[in-house]
Design a protein around this motif. Sequence first.
Motif, mmCIF file in Angstrom:
data_model
loop_
_atom_site.group_PDB
_atom_site.id
_atom_site.type_symbol
_atom_site.label_atom_id
_atom_site.label_comp_id
_atom_site.label_asym_id
_atom_site.label_seq_id
_atom_site.Cartn_x
_atom_site.Cartn_y
_atom_site.Cartn_z
ATOM 1 N N VAL A 1 -92.610 -40.688 -40.668
ATOM 2 C CA VAL A 1 -93.284 -41.672 -39.719
ATOM 3 C C VAL A 1 -92.683 -43.076 -40.150
ATOM 4 C CG1 VAL A 1 -95.044 -42.623 -38.691
ATOM 5 C CG2 VAL A 1 -95.276 -40.188 -38.948
ATOM 6 N N GLY A 2 -92.758 -43.338 -41.410
ATOM 7 C CA GLY A 2 -92.524 -44.706 -41.722
ATOM 8 C C GLY A 2 -90.797 -44.769 -41.596
ATOM 9 N N LEU B 1 -89.085 -43.014 -39.600
ATOM 10 C CA LEU B 1 -88.689 -43.280 -38.020
ATOM 11 C C LEU B 1 -88.884 -44.362 -37.490
ATOM 12 C CD1 LEU B 1 -87.388 -41.385 -35.776
ATOM 13 C CD2 LEU B 1 -89.808 -40.629 -35.267
ATOM 14 N N ALA B 2 -90.070 -45.153 -37.734
ATOM 15 C CA ALA B 2 -90.602 -46.205 -37.218
ATOM 16 C C ALA B 2 -89.501 -47.473 -37.751
ATOM 17 C CB ALA B 2 -91.806 -46.783 -37.778
ATOM 18 N N ALA B 3 -89.182 -47.386 -38.998
ATOM 19 C CA ALA B 3 -88.187 -48.397 -39.516
ATOM 20 C C ALA B 3 -86.843 -48.288 -38.593
ATOM 21 C CB ALA B 3 -88.040 -48.054 -41.060
ATOM 22 N N THR B 4 -86.278 -46.902 -38.555
ATOM 23 C CA THR B 4 -84.990 -46.723 -37.693
ATOM 24 C C THR B 4 -85.419 -47.390 -36.386
ATOM 25 O OG1 THR B 4 -84.742 -44.619 -38.895
ATOM 26 C CG2 THR B 4 -83.531 -44.785 -36.854
ATOM 27 N N THR B 5 -86.388 -47.135 -35.759
ATOM 28 C CA THR B 5 -86.788 -47.733 -34.309
ATOM 29 C C THR B 5 -86.364 -49.376 -34.519
ATOM 30 O OG1 THR B 5 -87.990 -45.894 -33.790
ATOM 31 C CG2 THR B 5 -88.348 -48.001 -32.320
ATOM 32 N N VAL B 6 -87.201 -49.809 -35.236
ATOM 33 C CA VAL B 6 -87.053 -51.413 -35.404
ATOM 34 C C VAL B 6 -85.876 -51.734 -35.720
ATOM 35 C CG1 VAL B 6 -87.874 -53.401 -36.929
ATOM 36 C CG2 VAL B 6 -89.560 -51.656 -36.098
#
Length: 167
Positions: free
Chosen positions: A45-46, A48-53
């Motif tokens: 999850v981290g 994926l969230a970092a990739t999105t940001v």
Amino acid sequence: MSDENGTPDTAAGPGGPRPEPLRFFGTTWVDHDGGYALRRAGVAVGALAATTVACLVLRFAYQGLAVADIGGFVNLLVVVMFAVCSALAFRTTWEGFSKRPDPDRQASLRGLLTIGFVGTLVAYFFRTLTEAPGEKLHRAEYETARQRYAKRGSRRTGNPAKKRRRT
């Protein structure tokens, strides 16, 4: 630390070699205990969230170039640069999960890997879907160290000075 073969030093204590800890996982990867599954989900999850940001930041940077109206060719170069660097970063990171990377090669690729940080994050995300990133490599090294330790311990038994002599 590593031994003469370049493999990491799994220091042998009284109970044999100790596993090398992984980032975010410690030594929970050995027996998949201590919240291993929860850690894997958290890292996925981290990542994926970092990739999105990271993609949003790159989008804002690209919009800044568009507002500056510097030309289509430069915009194309920037997009191609990030795409190529991300692909190289993905491949290098993915290969690093299954074999030890060459330190000299890593040093020479540091700039490209920094620019292609999105590829590294994506590699972490996809690897955590199956295992802890680097678990396969560390498990193979740990098993080899345990086998060497067991073999070394079974070669010699007892005190050779007290050995009975044949007559």
